[in-house]
Design a protein around this motif. Structure first.
Motif, short mmCIF file in Angstrom:
data_model
loop_
_atom_site.label_atom_id
_atom_site.label_comp_id
_atom_site.label_asym_id
_atom_site.label_seq_id
_atom_site.Cartn_x
_atom_site.Cartn_y
_atom_site.Cartn_z
N LEU A 85 0.70 -1.16 0.10
CA LEU A 85 0.11 -0.04 -0.18
C LEU A 85 0.88 1.20 -0.08
CD1 LEU A 85 -2.70 -0.70 2.79
CD2 LEU A 85 -3.15 -0.58 0.23
N ARG A 86 0.17 2.35 -0.54
CA ARG A 86 1.06 3.77 -0.32
C ARG A 86 0.18 4.53 0.19
NH1 ARG A 86 2.39 7.78 -5.18
NH2 ARG A 86 4.48 8.55 -4.58
N LEU A 87 0.56 5.04 1.33
CA LEU A 87 -0.11 6.09 2.11
C LEU A 87 0.26 7.52 1.59
CD1 LEU A 87 -0.17 4.71 5.72
CD2 LEU A 87 -1.86 4.47 3.81
N SER A 88 -0.39 8.61 1.38
CA SER A 88 -0.36 9.85 1.22
C SER A 88 -0.88 10.65 2.17
CB SER A 88 -1.00 10.41 -0.19
OG SER A 88 -0.25 9.42 -1.30
N CYS A 89 0.11 11.64 2.44
CA CYS A 89 -0.42 12.75 3.66
C CYS A 89 -0.41 14.25 2.78
CB CYS A 89 0.45 12.72 4.71
SG CYS A 89 -0.02 14.04 6.15
N ALA A 90 -1.55 14.81 2.58
CA ALA A 90 -1.50 16.00 1.83
C ALA A 90 -1.48 17.15 3.05
CB ALA A 90 -2.78 16.43 1.04
N ALA A 91 -0.68 18.11 2.78
CA ALA A 91 -0.29 19.19 3.76
C ALA A 91 -1.09 20.76 3.29
CB ALA A 91 1.02 19.23 4.50
N SER A 92 -1.62 21.48 4.13
CA SER A 92 -1.93 22.64 3.59
C SER A 92 -1.09 23.70 4.80
CB SER A 92 -3.15 22.93 3.44
OG SER A 92 -3.87 22.76 4.81
N GLY A 93 -0.67 24.88 4.42
CA GLY A 93 -0.08 25.67 5.27
C GLY A 93 1.12 25.96 4.77
N ARG A 94 1.93 27.23 5.17
CA ARG A 94 2.93 27.59 4.68
C ARG A 94 4.41 26.78 5.15
NH1 ARG A 94 3.20 33.72 5.97
NH2 ARG A 94 2.61 33.08 7.70
N THR A 95 4.16 26.22 6.23
CA THR A 95 5.40 25.69 6.80
C THR A 95 5.61 24.31 6.57
OG1 THR A 95 4.11 25.00 8.83
CG2 THR A 95 5.09 27.10 8.95
N PHE A 96 4.96 23.68 5.75
CA PHE A 96 5.27 22.27 5.32
C PHE A 96 6.63 22.07 4.60
CE2 PHE A 96 4.36 18.08 4.21
CZ PHE A 96 5.44 17.54 2.83
N SER A 97 7.19 22.75 3.91
CA SER A 97 8.43 22.59 3.33
C SER A 97 9.49 22.75 4.33
CB SER A 97 8.65 23.72 2.27
OG SER A 97 8.94 24.91 2.65
N THR A 98 9.31 23.38 5.48
CA THR A 98 10.56 23.50 6.62
C THR A 98 10.03 22.62 7.60
OG1 THR A 98 9.25 25.49 7.50
CG2 THR A 98 11.16 25.73 5.87
N SER A 99 9.16 21.68 7.62
CA SER A 99 8.67 20.90 8.78
C SER A 99 9.12 19.57 8.46
CB SER A 99 7.23 20.75 8.95
OG SER A 99 6.71 22.11 9.10
N HIS A 100 9.67 18.88 9.64
CA HIS A 100 10.08 17.37 9.63
C HIS A 100 8.83 16.80 9.49
CE1 HIS A 100 14.02 18.84 10.25
NE2 HIS A 100 13.76 19.02 11.45
N MET A 101 8.62 15.53 8.93
CA MET A 101 7.39 14.75 8.96
C MET A 101 7.65 13.27 9.34
SD MET A 101 5.21 16.98 7.79
CE MET A 101 3.94 15.72 7.34
N GLY A 102 6.53 12.81 10.07
CA GLY A 102 6.62 11.47 10.60
C GLY A 102 5.26 10.68 10.13
N TRP A 103 5.55 9.29 10.18
CA TRP A 103 4.37 8.51 10.07
C TRP A 103 4.36 7.78 11.71
CZ3 TRP A 103 0.51 8.17 6.74
CH2 TRP A 103 0.68 8.97 5.60
N PHE A 104 3.51 7.61 12.11
CA PHE A 104 3.03 6.83 13.17
C PHE A 104 2.06 6.13 12.95
CE2 PHE A 104 5.97 9.25 16.10
CZ PHE A 104 6.12 10.30 15.31
N ARG A 105 1.61 4.91 13.96
CA ARG A 105 0.58 4.02 13.83
C ARG A 105 0.16 3.66 15.43
NH1 ARG A 105 3.37 -1.24 11.16
NH2 ARG A 105 4.79 -1.81 13.08
#
Length: 124
Positions: free
Chosen positions: A18-38
């Motif tokens: 499976l391929r999960l996607s997470c779409a973000a809105s907001g100005r700070t996405f490109s400077t934010s670290h991103m994580g996946w949790f379960r």
């Protein structure tokens, strides 16, 4: 402020992908670290994978290393989790999260923004 919406979850047989996607809105996405949790029923939320804002660093939980791949496309404000060789124990609600701090971390409490989650069910 970052709003996150996950998609791509579903029911898959063991060994599938499976391929999960997470779409973000907001100005700070490109400077934010991103994580996946379960989080599985009756269990605490656990770290799965994380990627730095520049994609220069990635971390994986030992349980998914070699099977899952995290990536991001800052032009599309989207982070992905490619999950291969899925196992029944991967069944959980998967959440993406954004961390605006300086250092990439695997600690859920360090993340500032969370999505609503997407269910992944792996049948044996």
């Amino acid at each position: 402020q970052v709003q996150l919406v996950e998609s791509g979850g579903g029911l898959v047989q063991a060994g599938g992908s499976l391929r999960l996607s997470c779409a973000a809105s907001g100005r700070t996405f490109s400077t934010s670290h991103m994580g996946w949790f379960r989080q599985a029923p009756g269990k605490e939320r656990e770290f799965v994978a994380a990627i730095s804002w520049s994609s220069g660093s990635t971390y994986y939980a030992d349980s998914v290393k070699g099977r899952f791949t995290i990536s991001r496309d800052n032009a599309k404000n989207t982070v992905y989790l490619q999950m291969n060789s899925l196992k029944p124990e991967d069944t959980a609600v998967y959440y993406c999260a954004a961390d605006v701090a300086i250092w990439l971390t695997t600690t859920p409490g360090s993340y500032d923004y969370w999505g609503q989650g997407t269910q992944v069910t792996v049948s044996s």
